[in-house]
Design a protein around this motif. Structure first.
Motif, PDB file in Angstrom:
ATOM      1  N   GLU A 184     145.349  35.767  65.630  1.00 53.37           N
ATOM      2  CA  GLU A 184     145.047  35.782  64.315  1.00 53.37           C
ATOM      3  C   GLU A 184     144.580  34.377  63.669  1.00 53.37           C
ATOM      4  OE1 GLU A 184     147.598  38.212  61.885  1.00 53.37           O
ATOM      5  OE2 GLU A 184     147.080  39.943  63.016  1.00 53.37           O
ATOM      6  N   VAL A 185     143.973  33.390  64.586  1.00 52.73           N
ATOM      7  CA  VAL A 185     143.673  31.827  64.229  1.00 52.73           C
ATOM      8  C   VAL A 185     142.450  32.160  63.241  1.00 52.73           C
ATOM      9  CG1 VAL A 185     142.650  29.629  64.994  1.00 52.73           C
ATOM     10  CG2 VAL A 185     144.592  31.136  66.244  1.00 52.73           C
ATOM     11  N   PHE A 186     141.594  33.081  63.304  1.00 54.26           N
ATOM     12  CA  PHE A 186     140.538  33.360  62.661  1.00 54.26           C
ATOM     13  C   PHE A 186     140.670  34.482  61.895  1.00 54.26           C
ATOM     14  CE2 PHE A 186     139.035  30.422  65.750  1.00 54.26           C
ATOM     15  CZ  PHE A 186     138.248  29.451  65.105  1.00 54.26           C
ATOM     16  N   SER A 187     139.885  34.816  60.851  1.00 55.55           N
ATOM     17  CA  SER A 187     139.925  36.251  59.818  1.00 55.55           C
ATOM     18  C   SER A 187     138.754  36.895  60.661  1.00 55.55           C
ATOM     19  CB  SER A 187     139.852  35.969  58.577  1.00 55.55           C
ATOM     20  OG  SER A 187     138.309  35.149  58.249  1.00 55.55           O
TER      21      SER A 187
ATOM     22  N   GLY B  46     139.597  37.407  66.848  1.00 57.14           N
ATOM     23  CA  GLY B  46     139.993  36.481  65.903  1.00 57.14           C
ATOM     24  C   GLY B  46     141.281  35.546  66.268  1.00 57.14           C
ATOM     25  N   SER B  47     141.494  35.980  67.610  1.00 56.19           N
ATOM     26  CA  SER B  47     142.624  35.222  68.370  1.00 56.19           C
ATOM     27  C   SER B  47     141.864  34.533  69.579  1.00 56.19           C
ATOM     28  CB  SER B  47     143.795  36.229  68.975  1.00 56.19           C
ATOM     29  OG  SER B  47     144.233  37.092  67.820  1.00 56.19           O
ATOM     30  N   ILE B  48     142.943  33.785  69.914  1.00 53.12           N
ATOM     31  CA  ILE B  48     142.201  32.839  71.049  1.00 53.12           C
ATOM     32  C   ILE B  48     143.313  32.636  72.384  1.00 53.12           C
ATOM     33  CG2 ILE B  48     141.903  30.264  71.632  1.00 53.12           C
ATOM     34  CD1 ILE B  48     141.618  29.779  68.547  1.00 53.12           C
ATOM     35  N   MET B  49     142.711  32.793  73.410  1.00 47.30           N
ATOM     36  CA  MET B  49     143.484  32.883  74.757  1.00 47.30           C
ATOM     37  C   MET B  49     143.160  31.163  75.109  1.00 47.30           C
ATOM     38  SD  MET B  49     142.766  34.226  78.449  1.00 47.30           S
ATOM     39  CE  MET B  49     143.913  33.819  79.971  1.00 47.30           C
ATOM     40  N   VAL B  50     144.233  30.525  75.103  1.00 48.84           N
ATOM     41  CA  VAL B  50     144.224  29.004  75.569  1.00 48.84           C
ATOM     42  C   VAL B  50     144.702  29.032  77.166  1.00 48.84           C
ATOM     43  CG1 VAL B  50     145.082  26.806  75.329  1.00 48.84           C
ATOM     44  CG2 VAL B  50     144.745  28.459  73.315  1.00 48.84           C
ATOM     45  N   MET B  51     144.046  28.299  78.038  1.00 48.82           N
ATOM     46  CA  MET B  51     144.313  28.347  79.476  1.00 48.82           C
ATOM     47  C   MET B  51     144.013  26.892  79.934  1.00 48.82           C
ATOM     48  SD  MET B  51     141.094  30.571  80.967  1.00 48.82           S
ATOM     49  CE  MET B  51     141.222  30.123  82.552  1.00 48.82           C
ATOM     50  N   LYS B  52     144.619  26.620  81.170  1.00 49.32           N
ATOM     51  CA  LYS B  52     144.368  25.573  81.908  1.00 49.32           C
ATOM     52  C   LYS B  52     143.291  25.921  82.997  1.00 49.32           C
ATOM     53  CE  LYS B  52     146.255  22.230  81.488  1.00 49.32           C
ATOM     54  NZ  LYS B  52     145.927  20.897  80.773  1.00 49.32           N
ATOM     55  N   PRO B  53     142.441  24.844  83.038  1.00 50.85           N
ATOM     56  CA  PRO B  53     141.089  25.209  84.050  1.00 50.85           C
ATOM     57  C   PRO B  53     141.679  25.740  85.583  1.00 50.85           C
ATOM     58  CG  PRO B  53     140.432  23.349  82.782  1.00 50.85           C
ATOM     59  CD  PRO B  53     142.014  23.688  82.528  1.00 50.85           C
ATOM     60  N   LEU B  54     142.822  25.161  85.897  1.00 50.20           N
ATOM     61  CA  LEU B  54     143.062  25.583  87.193  1.00 50.20           C
ATOM     62  C   LEU B  54     143.840  26.815  87.342  1.00 50.20           C
ATOM     63  CD1 LEU B  54     144.346  21.913  88.485  1.00 50.20           C
ATOM     64  CD2 LEU B  54     142.283  23.265  89.175  1.00 50.20           C
ATOM     65  N   LEU B  55     144.032  27.571  86.312  1.00 46.30           N
ATOM     66  CA  LEU B  55     144.660  28.882  86.167  1.00 46.30           C
ATOM     67  C   LEU B  55     143.675  29.815  87.072  1.00 46.30           C
ATOM     68  CD1 LEU B  55     146.875  30.916  85.169  1.00 46.30           C
ATOM     69  CD2 LEU B  55     145.374  31.297  83.290  1.00 46.30           C
ATOM     70  N   MET B  56     144.397  30.534  88.167  1.00 48.64           N
ATOM     71  CA  MET B  56     143.338  31.518  88.892  1.00 48.64           C
ATOM     72  C   MET B  56     143.277  32.748  87.849  1.00 48.64           C
ATOM     73  SD  MET B  56     142.083  31.754  91.874  1.00 48.64           S
ATOM     74  CE  MET B  56     143.120  30.633  93.162  1.00 48.64           C
ATOM     75  N   HIS B  57     142.114  32.938  87.785  1.00 47.03           N
ATOM     76  CA  HIS B  57     141.668  34.074  86.956  1.00 47.03           C
ATOM     77  C   HIS B  57     140.380  34.912  87.278  1.00 47.03           C
ATOM     78  CE1 HIS B  57     139.380  30.615  85.445  1.00 47.03           C
ATOM     79  NE2 HIS B  57     138.432  31.375  84.990  1.00 47.03           N
ATOM     80  N   ALA B  58     140.325  36.123  86.811  1.00 47.79           N
ATOM     81  CA  ALA B  58     139.018  37.195  87.142  1.00 47.79           C
ATOM     82  C   ALA B  58     138.854  37.865  85.940  1.00 47.79           C
ATOM     83  CB  ALA B  58     139.435  37.778  88.419  1.00 47.79           C
ATOM     84  N   SER B  59     137.847  38.701  85.988  1.00 51.75           N
ATOM     85  CA  SER B  59     137.674  39.926  84.974  1.00 51.75           C
ATOM     86  C   SER B  59     137.070  40.909  85.616  1.00 51.75           C
ATOM     87  CB  SER B  59     136.835  39.308  83.834  1.00 51.75           C
ATOM     88  OG  SER B  59     135.686  38.999  84.102  1.00 51.75           O
ATOM     89  N   GLY B  60     137.135  42.244  85.064  1.00 48.60           N
ATOM     90  CA  GLY B  60     136.644  43.252  85.552  1.00 48.60           C
ATOM     91  C   GLY B  60     135.477  43.786  84.916  1.00 48.60           C
ATOM     92  N   ARG B  61     134.727  44.901  85.356  1.00 50.89           N
ATOM     93  CA  ARG B  61     133.722  45.657  84.514  1.00 50.89           C
ATOM     94  C   ARG B  61     134.260  46.135  83.304  1.00 50.89           C
ATOM     95  NH1 ARG B  61     132.563  46.623  89.995  1.00 50.89           N
ATOM     96  NH2 ARG B  61     130.494  45.650  90.648  1.00 50.89           N
ATOM     97  N   THR B  62     133.226  46.369  82.333  1.00 51.65           N
ATOM     98  CA  THR B  62     133.536  47.165  81.327  1.00 51.65           C
ATOM     99  C   THR B  62     133.555  48.611  81.477  1.00 51.65           C
ATOM    100  OG1 THR B  62     132.664  45.301  79.922  1.00 51.65           O
ATOM    101  CG2 THR B  62     132.764  47.595  78.626  1.00 51.65           C
ATOM    102  N   THR B  63     134.389  49.361  80.972  1.00 56.80           N
ATOM    103  CA  THR B  63     134.575  50.822  81.280  1.00 56.80           C
ATOM    104  C   THR B  63     134.617  51.672  79.833  1.00 56.80           C
ATOM    105  OG1 THR B  63     137.053  50.589  81.443  1.00 56.80           O
ATOM    106  CG2 THR B  63     135.660  50.261  83.437  1.00 56.80           C
ATOM    107  N   ASN B  64     134.698  50.896  78.835  1.00 55.80           N
ATOM    108  CA  ASN B  64     134.829  51.578  77.519  1.00 55.80           C
ATOM    109  C   ASN B  64     133.700  51.526  76.413  1.00 55.80           C
ATOM    110  OD1 ASN B  64     135.330  49.059  76.776  1.00 55.80           O
ATOM    111  ND2 ASN B  64     137.146  49.306  75.688  1.00 55.80           N
ATOM    112  N   HIS B  65     132.612  50.951  77.396  1.00 53.76           N
ATOM    113  CA  HIS B  65     131.299  50.822  76.440  1.00 53.76           C
ATOM    114  C   HIS B  65     131.488  49.690  75.172  1.00 53.76           C
ATOM    115  CE1 HIS B  65     129.484  53.428  79.150  1.00 53.76           C
ATOM    116  NE2 HIS B  65     130.449  54.585  78.674  1.00 53.76           N
ATOM    117  N   ARG B  66     132.247  48.879  75.167  1.00 49.87           N
ATOM    118  CA  ARG B  66     132.676  47.947  74.086  1.00 49.87           C
ATOM    119  C   ARG B  66     132.121  46.561  74.525  1.00 49.87           C
ATOM    120  NH1 ARG B  66     138.401  49.082  71.587  1.00 49.87           N
ATOM    121  NH2 ARG B  66     137.700  47.129  70.434  1.00 49.87           N
ATOM    122  N   ASN B  67     131.692  45.985  73.591  1.00 51.64           N
ATOM    123  CA  ASN B  67     131.277  44.509  73.874  1.00 51.64           C
ATOM    124  C   ASN B  67     132.558  43.581  74.195  1.00 51.64           C
ATOM    125  OD1 ASN B  67     128.858  45.540  72.773  1.00 51.64           O
ATOM    126  ND2 ASN B  67     127.972  43.374  72.633  1.00 51.64           N
ATOM    127  N   ARG B  68     132.212  42.571  74.938  1.00 50.80           N
ATOM    128  CA  ARG B  68     133.405  41.477  74.683  1.00 50.80           C
ATOM    129  C   ARG B  68     132.598  40.028  74.548  1.00 50.80           C
ATOM    130  NH1 ARG B  68     135.205  38.726  80.157  1.00 50.80           N
ATOM    131  NH2 ARG B  68     133.366  37.675  79.982  1.00 50.80           N
TER     132      ARG B  68
END
Length: 235
Positions: A17-20, A187-209
């Motif tokens: 909740e950094v942003f309203s 309204g919230s923020i994920m903060v990360m280091k660039p060297l963190l190994m990460h991935a993301s999956g397909r959308t399955t609930n028809h909601r935007n990201r």
């Protein structure tokens, strides 16, 4: 402070909740009304993106670079950090877009020039990207401002906690049993280091990201290289 400890040890933290919701809607409206012509804009059935979004849509700066956000940049990164990259991503609800496991290993620079320990290079649509020495990547910090509630059903990031401490390494060396899904409310923020190994999956609930992706650094690049995007932070 827990956020500092998590970023150092796990490679990421979530700032709630950094942003309203009203501020988030203002950001969404400004982006929606922007002229979508030019090389910085990319649109397909699966993804809409704006590179250098803070420069392309200057009205966002006042809404995004608030005292609250800048305080977090200074707390988690350092007082000397400045903005070096800004991208807006919109993965539509019907998107099949997914991102395989990786680290963020490149930076955007203003030109291609042979500099020791910088490489390999990529050049796309007059955008120059290069892998820098690891100490530059370790200095950087990424803020992912979420404009939608995001979970495993609409492409929330999956991460391997602590993987940033191994510096540069291959995705096939990770232990998938350590995989963690980073659900982040709007309204919230994920903060990360660039060297963190990460991935993301397909959308399955028809909601935007929809995400505003901001990268910060406090390091100057060796001449003649310059950051492709540079915005000092005043607070």
């Amino acid at each position: 402070m827990k956020a500092i400890e998590d970023l150092a040890g796990k490679g990421y933290t979530v700032l709630l909740e950094v942003f309203s919701i009203e501020a988030v809607q203002q950001m969404v409206d400004i982006i929606r009304l922007a002229n979508r012509q030019g090389a910085a804009f990319r649109q397909t059935a699966d993804l809409f993106a704006i590179r250098r979004v803070m420069a392309e849509i200057p009205a966002l700066q006042q809404l995004v670079l608030t005292p609250a956000l800048l305080d977090w940049v200074k707390t988690l990164g350092g007082k000397e950090h400045f903005l070096v990259k800004s991208i807006y991503f919109d993965k539509p609800g019907a998107s099949n877009w997914f991102v395989a496991w990786h680290q963020d290993l490149t930076i955007s620079v203003d030109r291609k020039h042979a500099v020791p320990h910088f490489g390999p290079w990529t050049v796309k649509q007059e955008q120059f990207a290069v892998q820098p020495p690891v100490e530059i990547l370790e200095n950087m910090i990424t803020f992912r401002i979420h404009l939608d509630d995001t979970d495993e059903n609409n492409g929330a990031l999956k991460v391997i906690p602590g993987s940033h401490l191994k510096q540069v390494h291959r995705a096939d060396t990770i232990n998938r049993d350590e995989e963690t899904i980073c659900a982040v409310p709007a309204g919230s923020i994920m903060v990360m280091k660039p060297l963190l190994m990460h991935a993301s999956g397909r959308t399955t609930n028809h909601r935007n990201r929809r995400v505003l992706h901001l990268e910060f650094s406090s390091m100057a690049l060796p001449e003649p290289l310059q950051w492709a995007e540079y915005l000092p932070l005043n607070n």
